[in-house]
Design a protein around this motif. Sequence first.
Motif, PDB file in Angstrom:
ATOM      1  N   GLN A 299       0.831  -1.199   0.000  1.00 20.27           N
ATOM      2  CA  GLN A 299       0.000   0.000   0.000  1.00 20.27           C
ATOM      3  C   GLN A 299       0.870   1.256   0.000  1.00 20.27           C
ATOM      4  OE1 GLN A 299      -3.343  -0.016  -0.247  1.00 20.27           O
ATOM      5  NE2 GLN A 299      -3.346   2.220  -0.409  1.00 20.27           N
ATOM      6  N   VAL A 300       1.948   1.235   0.769  1.00 22.31           N
ATOM      7  CA  VAL A 300       2.868   2.376   0.786  1.00 22.31           C
ATOM      8  C   VAL A 300       3.483   2.571  -0.589  1.00 22.31           C
ATOM      9  CG1 VAL A 300       5.077   3.202   1.688  1.00 22.31           C
ATOM     10  CG2 VAL A 300       3.367   2.275   3.237  1.00 22.31           C
ATOM     11  N   GLU A 301       3.854   1.465  -1.205  1.00 25.95           N
ATOM     12  CA  GLU A 301       4.450   1.566  -2.544  1.00 25.95           C
ATOM     13  C   GLU A 301       3.433   2.121  -3.548  1.00 25.95           C
ATOM     14  OE1 GLU A 301       6.844  -1.273  -5.744  1.00 25.95           O
ATOM     15  OE2 GLU A 301       6.084  -2.104  -3.835  1.00 25.95           O
ATOM     16  N   SER A 302       2.191   1.632  -3.455  1.00 27.09           N
ATOM     17  CA  SER A 302       1.138   2.127  -4.379  1.00 27.09           C
ATOM     18  C   SER A 302       0.850   3.605  -4.137  1.00 27.09           C
ATOM     19  CB  SER A 302      -0.133   1.300  -4.183  1.00 27.09           C
ATOM     20  OG  SER A 302      -1.182   1.809  -4.984  1.00 27.09           O
ATOM     21  N   ASP A 303       0.701   4.000  -2.873  1.00 26.78           N
ATOM     22  CA  ASP A 303       0.441   5.411  -2.555  1.00 26.78           C
ATOM     23  C   ASP A 303       1.615   6.285  -2.949  1.00 26.78           C
ATOM     24  OD1 ASP A 303      -2.012   4.682  -1.597  1.00 26.78           O
ATOM     25  OD2 ASP A 303      -1.411   4.636   0.525  1.00 26.78           O
ATOM     26  N   SER A 304       2.796   5.735  -2.813  1.00 31.73           N
ATOM     27  CA  SER A 304       3.974   6.509  -3.223  1.00 31.73           C
ATOM     28  C   SER A 304       3.947   6.791  -4.723  1.00 31.73           C
ATOM     29  CB  SER A 304       5.235   5.746  -2.854  1.00 31.73           C
ATOM     30  OG  SER A 304       6.379   6.419  -3.339  1.00 31.73           O
ATOM     31  N   ILE A 305       3.540   5.774  -5.478  1.00 35.99           N
ATOM     32  CA  ILE A 305       3.455   5.974  -6.944  1.00 35.99           C
ATOM     33  C   ILE A 305       2.390   7.017  -7.277  1.00 35.99           C
ATOM     34  CG2 ILE A 305       2.872   4.832  -9.106  1.00 35.99           C
ATOM     35  CD1 ILE A 305       4.130   2.272  -7.927  1.00 35.99           C
TER      36      ILE A 305
END
Length: 453
Positions: free
Chosen positions: A167-173
């Motif tokens: 989720q952090v990776e997706s939100d970061s993108i």
Amino acid sequence: MLNISKIRITESIPFSGAKSLVMTLPLREYNKRVKVLTALLLMFFLMLFLPWTQNVRSKGYVTALRPDQRPQTIHSVIAGRIEKWYVAEGSYVAKGDTIVRISEIKDEYFDSLLLPRTQLQLDAKNQSAASYGNKVTALQAQIAALTRNNKLRLEQAENKLRMAELQVESDSIEFQQAKVNFKIGKQQLERWESLYEEGLRSLTDLETRRLKFQDVQAKLIAAENDYLSSQNMLITAQLDLGAIDNDFQDKLAKAESEMFTAMSSQFDTEATATKLENQYSNYEARTNFRYILAPQNGYLAKAIKVGIGETIKEGDPILNIVPAEAELAVEMYVQPVDFPLIKVGNRVRFIFDGWPAIVFSGWPQISNGTFGGVVVAIDQFAGNNNQYRVLVIEDPEEEAWPEALRIGSGADGIALLNDVPVWYEIWRQLNGFPADYYTQEQKNAISNEVKVK
């Protein structure tokens, strides 16, 4: 008659008619004495060459060959008070027969129900130990359940952590995309403002662009907010993962502590139960010791403790017993100077007290009333009397020892050694030399060795 006078009575008086006078004539009496003396000297000379058996004489007494067949004293294992005698002195008893009964004199053994009550205590301790064992088993099952539950919770927390990371990776993108959109929207707004100032675009178009830019800016803020929220969720997942392990370690330590406490109590209870079992066995054995039993078949010789009501201590002698069946032997003692001459297997002649005998120590073949024996054991150290003890049993090739012979009877032993001439024995005795140490075979071997050299 000395025949000193020159006048011969035989010339004037004839002796032919006096026989008694003829027998007293000096010449005939002289010849007779010479013949007798010559015969005696000849017999003595011949006797010097007769074989003489060297021997060592020693005093001893009759005993038993085996230690368990010798007279023994029966002792009391426990302290007590004599209550009843079942036999009399001189009576024959078989192994296991009751001789005397004693009662307790110590207060800790007065209880008539001592054994049943001790058994109840032992049963209670065994049940207590079993309960602790069941508790240990339950705690072990609880620890196993905690371990399985912790494994599942860890897998769940790891999955949650992975989801938070994704989720952090997706939100970061999305946040990066929002920043790019914001940058592009800002550039587009600046171009629209330039076109408006140049009069190429209307105010309505500019305001529409400004509305779109605000929408891009709002999306940037929302993406950043989502990114920070997912980061918080990641941190929360990491904390939850660590908390699960800490919670498991805390519960596991508590369960193991309770299990070890239960195990300690179980072991302590089992030790107490073992001690009670030992105590019960001691009480049971002590009950049997109240009856003094005959250790073997024999005859009661002498009662040391007598009467009813007499108290005795632990280890006090009560009476003596003589075994009924014993393999007799003679215990004789030899001087250190004669010790090297005695070997196992040497033959010995005995004169027992109460049995008359005619003994010729040098000629045992013509002795009468003696009994044969064979040496079976020799002590390797001198006793208190500075003499060596020798055990001799009955010679199976000789006449059997008397049936009436009893332990303790005196015995005069004659240990037979080498056969030597009489003259050699006389010469040895006059010079004080010891008896021959070497056997005939050893003498022959030494002589052959000397000849070879």
